[in-house]
Enzyme design. Structure first.
Site, PDB file in Angstrom:
ATOM      1  N   GLU A 115       0.517  -0.945  -0.081  1.00  0.00           N
ATOM      2  CA  GLU A 115      -0.034  -0.224  -0.296  1.00  0.00           C
ATOM      3  C   GLU A 115       1.275   1.023  -0.231  1.00  0.00           C
ATOM      4  O   GLU A 115       1.581   1.179   0.699  1.00  0.00           O
ATOM      5  CB  GLU A 115      -1.170  -0.565   0.970  1.00  0.00           C
ATOM      6  CG  GLU A 115      -2.040  -1.253   0.728  1.00  0.00           C
ATOM      7  CD  GLU A 115      -2.758  -0.787   1.650  1.00  0.00           C
ATOM      8  OE1 GLU A 115      -3.912  -1.565   2.334  1.00  0.00           O
ATOM      9  OE2 GLU A 115      -2.746  -1.176   3.448  1.00  0.00           O
ATOM     10  N   CYS A 128       3.910   8.690   1.332  1.00  0.00           N
ATOM     11  CA  CYS A 128       4.084   7.650   2.137  1.00  0.00           C
ATOM     12  C   CYS A 128       4.118   6.134   1.836  1.00  0.00           C
ATOM     13  O   CYS A 128       3.324   5.640   0.786  1.00  0.00           O
ATOM     14  CB  CYS A 128       3.332   7.371   3.134  1.00  0.00           C
ATOM     15  SG  CYS A 128       3.492   6.054   4.641  1.00  0.00           S
ATOM     16  N   CYS A 135       6.048  -7.417   7.815  1.00  0.00           N
ATOM     17  CA  CYS A 135       7.502  -6.950   8.332  1.00  0.00           C
ATOM     18  C   CYS A 135       7.527  -7.849   9.127  1.00  0.00           C
ATOM     19  O   CYS A 135       6.954  -8.811   9.722  1.00  0.00           O
ATOM     20  CB  CYS A 135       6.881  -5.379   8.983  1.00  0.00           C
ATOM     21  SG  CYS A 135       7.935  -4.265  10.499  1.00  0.00           S
ATOM     22  N   CYS A 139       5.066  -5.006  16.460  1.00  0.00           N
ATOM     23  CA  CYS A 139       5.161  -3.805  17.602  1.00  0.00           C
ATOM     24  C   CYS A 139       3.948  -3.765  17.924  1.00  0.00           C
ATOM     25  O   CYS A 139       2.557  -4.393  16.484  1.00  0.00           O
ATOM     26  CB  CYS A 139       5.510  -2.436  16.789  1.00  0.00           C
ATOM     27  SG  CYS A 139       7.228  -2.029  16.407  1.00  0.00           S
ATOM     28  N   CYS A 142       0.731  -2.062  16.142  1.00  0.00           N
ATOM     29  CA  CYS A 142       0.981  -1.587  14.249  1.00  0.00           C
ATOM     30  C   CYS A 142      -0.134  -3.003  13.577  1.00  0.00           C
ATOM     31  O   CYS A 142       0.149  -4.243  14.114  1.00  0.00           O
ATOM     32  CB  CYS A 142       2.026  -1.674  13.977  1.00  0.00           C
ATOM     33  SG  CYS A 142       2.639  -1.964  11.684  1.00  0.00           S
ATOM     34  N   CYS A 370      -1.568   5.984   9.621  1.00  0.00           N
ATOM     35  CA  CYS A 370      -0.715   5.725  10.370  1.00  0.00           C
ATOM     36  C   CYS A 370      -0.520   3.820  10.782  1.00  0.00           C
ATOM     37  O   CYS A 370      -1.740   4.198  11.639  1.00  0.00           O
ATOM     38  CB  CYS A 370       0.280   6.476  11.271  1.00  0.00           C
ATOM     39  SG  CYS A 370       0.670   8.074  10.777  1.00  0.00           S
TER      40      CYS A 370
END
Ligand code: SAH
Ligand code: SF4
Length: 395
Positions: A115, A128, A135, A139, A142, A370
């Site tokens: 994305e 962005c 990942c 976290c 997230c 975010c």
């Protein structure tokens, strides 16, 4: 999250297959480009000049078809087309939020998806971009962190996101036209999916291309790399990329940071602060951004605000603190701090002499804010061999 439907959602063309055996010129450094040209028949004596010409066509004018490279001989253009392609990620869907934010879902080799989010503001437009599919880090606040790492993006796929957005914004200049100084796409943040410092070389090569003055030509001061704190790569970021740095700080004690940003168990707050204090670009005009997500009852107390300031002061780090209201996602284990709490926290920081902007939440109705990014590709980590076969690259 607002339940409202996005204003538009276009389903665009389906992905084209990379023609067998051809080399993608996008994402190669100037040296690599020169080398592949020579390998495929460009005389060595001409190679430097041809590299410059082709580079400008690709990155300055946004040309994707060798036939349009009119300062090259016809026969040479045909030879290029036989051996090479100019390929960028394919846009699968594009959603436009009520506030103008655009979220693109792009397909890359292997059928994976990443994305990319474009955020228009009055005086700038920020893209962005993502550096990985998924990942490796986890976290706990997230959304991307709940997706396993599928693979690193190639340099072509990283700089290709910028080229894709320029296509969509119709922002490639036309030869001869006066230079337009107000760009729709003026800033880049590496804050999409993935940990950019775990894909260092590809991120560096892509950013070097984006900064090249004979191409996309973005100033290094308009590129911000956000990291969760991969301490050994921080000094290298300054030396080899030279962009601005943002750090996902998010907690003021190791105990809490170990939970929120688990890489803290590897490199703790003290080690991170030491690395930041020696970031060679850090000066008052190029401050380090401390990103701090506001989680109700977890990291948002007055004591936290004071501890945060103490940390920064102890190391004398030129900093600004960017407070991010937590963006919720389905199944998220946290709640956003109240507006009053966020304001009180911001005030403490402000009175200690640091800028403490509260990040405006953008594109929430399309899950573009975010930490909300997560592509549907939920595959397990790929083997090195599979990745090489997919991308045609061997690193
Ligand atoms: N991996 C890098 C860059 C991508 S995350 C990093 O962690 O820095 C970009 C920013 O969004 C980070 O500061 C991240 O902590 C923050 N973020 C992640 N999930 C979020 C959420 N749900 N709400 C608000 N911010 C979030
Ligand atoms: Fe990865 Fe950054 Fe999300 Fe952490 S915040 S899981 S490092 S993308």
């Amino acid at each position: 999250m607002s339940p409202k439907a996005p204003i538009t959602q276009d389903v665009l063309t389906l992905p084209r297959k990379l023609p067998e055996g051809k080399i993608n010129l996008v994402g190669l450094t100037r040296d690599q480009l020169r080398a592949v040209l020579i390998e495929h028949g460009t005389p060595e004596k001409q190679a430097k000049m041809r590299t410059g010409q082709i580079w400008q066509w690709i990155y300055q004018w946004g040309v994707r078809d060798f036939a349009e490279m009119t300062n090259l001989a016809k026969a040479y253009r045909a030879q290029l087309a036989e051996n090479f392609v100019i390929e960028i990620p394919e846009v699968v869907t594009r959603q436009v939020s009520e506030d103008g934010t655009r979220k693109y879902l792009c397909r890359i080799a292997g059928g994976h998806e990443v994305e990319v989010v474009y955020i228009p503001e009055e005086d700038r437009g920020t893209l962005c971009i993502s550096s990985q599919v998924g990942c490796t880090l986890t976290c706990s606040f997230c959304h991307t962190g709940t997706q396993k790492l599928v693979r690193n993006l190639t340099a072509a796929e990283i700089v290709g996101q910028i080229m894709m957005a320029r296509d969509d914004l119709d922002e490639w200049p036309t030869p001869g036209a006066p230079k337009d100084e107000t760009r729709l796409l003026s800033n880049i943040v590496l804050m999409g999916m993935g940990e950019p410092l775990y894909n260092f070389e590809n991120v560096r090569d892509a950013m070097k291309i984006a900064m090249d003055p004979e191409g996309i030509s973005l100033s290094r001061r308009r590129i911000t790399l956000s990291t969760s704190g991969v301490v050994p790569e921080i000094a290298r970021t300054a030396e080899e990329i030279g962009c601005l740095l943002a750090i996902s700080f998010h907690a003021t004690t190791d105990e809490t940071r170990d939970v929120l940003v688990p890489i803290n168990k590897r490199w703790n707050i003290e080690e991170l602060l030491q690395a930041l204090a020696s970031y060679p670009n850090a000066s008052n005009s190029e401050r380090i951004t401390f990103e701090y997500v506001m989680l109700d009852g977890v990291n948002d107390s007055d004591e936290d605000a004071h501890r945060l300031i103490d940390h920064i002061k102890r190391y004398n780090i030129p900093a600004k603190i960017n407070l991010i209201p937590f963006n919720e996602w389905p199944g998220a284990p946290y709640k956003r701090s109240s507006n009053n709490r966020i304001r009180a926290f911001a005030n403490i920081i402000y009175h200690a002499g640091y800028a403490s902007p509260i990040r405006k939440t953008r594109g929430e109705d399309i899950m573009a804010a975010c930490g909300q990014l997560k592509s549907a590709t939920e595959r397990a980590r790929k083997s090195r061999k599979q990745i090489e076969a997919e991308t045609g690259l061997s690193r």
